[in-house]
Design a protein around this motif. Structure first.
Motif, PDB file in Angstrom:
ATOM      1  N   PRO A  42       8.472   1.887  -1.426  1.00 35.36           N
ATOM      2  CA  PRO A  42       7.161   2.252  -2.079  1.00 35.36           C
ATOM      3  C   PRO A  42       6.938   3.763  -1.252  1.00 35.36           C
ATOM      4  N   ARG A  45       5.046   6.469  -4.091  1.00 35.80           N
ATOM      5  CA  ARG A  45       3.356   6.101  -3.895  1.00 35.80           C
ATOM      6  C   ARG A  45       2.346   5.455  -3.349  1.00 35.80           C
ATOM      7  N   LEU A  80       3.328   6.547 -11.492  1.00 30.26           N
ATOM      8  CA  LEU A  80       3.038   6.385  -9.900  1.00 30.26           C
ATOM      9  C   LEU A  80       1.157   6.819 -10.407  1.00 30.26           C
ATOM     10  N   VAL A  84      -1.193   3.410  -8.282  1.00 31.64           N
ATOM     11  CA  VAL A  84      -2.328   3.791  -7.562  1.00 31.64           C
ATOM     12  C   VAL A  84      -3.722   3.774  -7.831  1.00 31.64           C
TER      13      VAL A  84
END
Length: 188
Positions: A42, A45, A80, A84
């Motif tokens: 991740p 992210r 992304l 998010v």
């Protein structure tokens, strides 16, 4: 948030769009994120989340309203941005714009683009640490489709009907899920 298949690219990809938006009074922050395969999911992210935190902490000095943010990303950056926006539950994120983003990464692995164009499976393996069988948790955790729901911010999905890299069916499926959840998006 720039594209580049999570493996390349930088914050200079959107210069024309950034200038266009800034000329209309928007504060624009073009961010970078760590690239795969050196830094698999991740990491990217987390970098987007850290950039948001920085922008909110330094909002006054930067001349932006920390309670009125919109995430915008192209291709991998769209993935992304959506991820998010859908997972942080941050009320400051008032919207998200996705330009031809991969939406369901497991589906994308099973339905790759032509290998003459791009190695979809190799790109996803580098970003997510393996195939869906080797890294099922990462594929699920990185797919925005799984997180769209009633609390998602208004979403603008832009996807070409002839996209040969990222098929538009992902955006169509996400649009359907957003409609079912009552989330404002084009066509709703």
């Amino acid at each position: 948030i720039h594209g580049g298949s999570w493996h390349n690219g930088n914050n200079k990809h959107f210069i024309s769009l950034n200038r266009y938006l800034a000329a209309r009074g928007y504060v624009v922050a073009a961010i970078n994120y760590r690239l795969a395969p050196r830094w698999p999911f991740p990491a990217a992210r987390e970098d987007v989340k850290a950039a948001l935190s920085y922008l909110k902490t330094n909002a006054h000095a930067l001349g932006l309203d920390p309670q009125r943010l919109v995430l915008l990303g192209r291709s991998a950056g769209g993935q992304l941005a959506l991820l998010v926006a859908y997972t942080t539950q941050d009320p400051a994120i008032r919207g998200v714009v996705s330009l031809y983003a991969p939406i369901d990464l497991r589906w994308g692995y099973a339905h790759p683009a032509s290998p003459w164009i791009v190695n979809t499976q190799g790109i996803l393996e580098g970003y997510l640490g393996g195939s869906p069988d080797q890294a099922p948790t990462a594929y699920n955790a990185a797919s925005p489709l799984h997180f769209a729901g009633p609390g998602s911010p208004p979403t603008l999905l832009i996807h070409g009907g002839r996209d040969e890299l990222v098929f538009g069916i992902g955006s169509e499926r996400l649009g359907k899920r957003l409609a079912e959840a009552g989330v404002p998006h084009p066509g709703s």
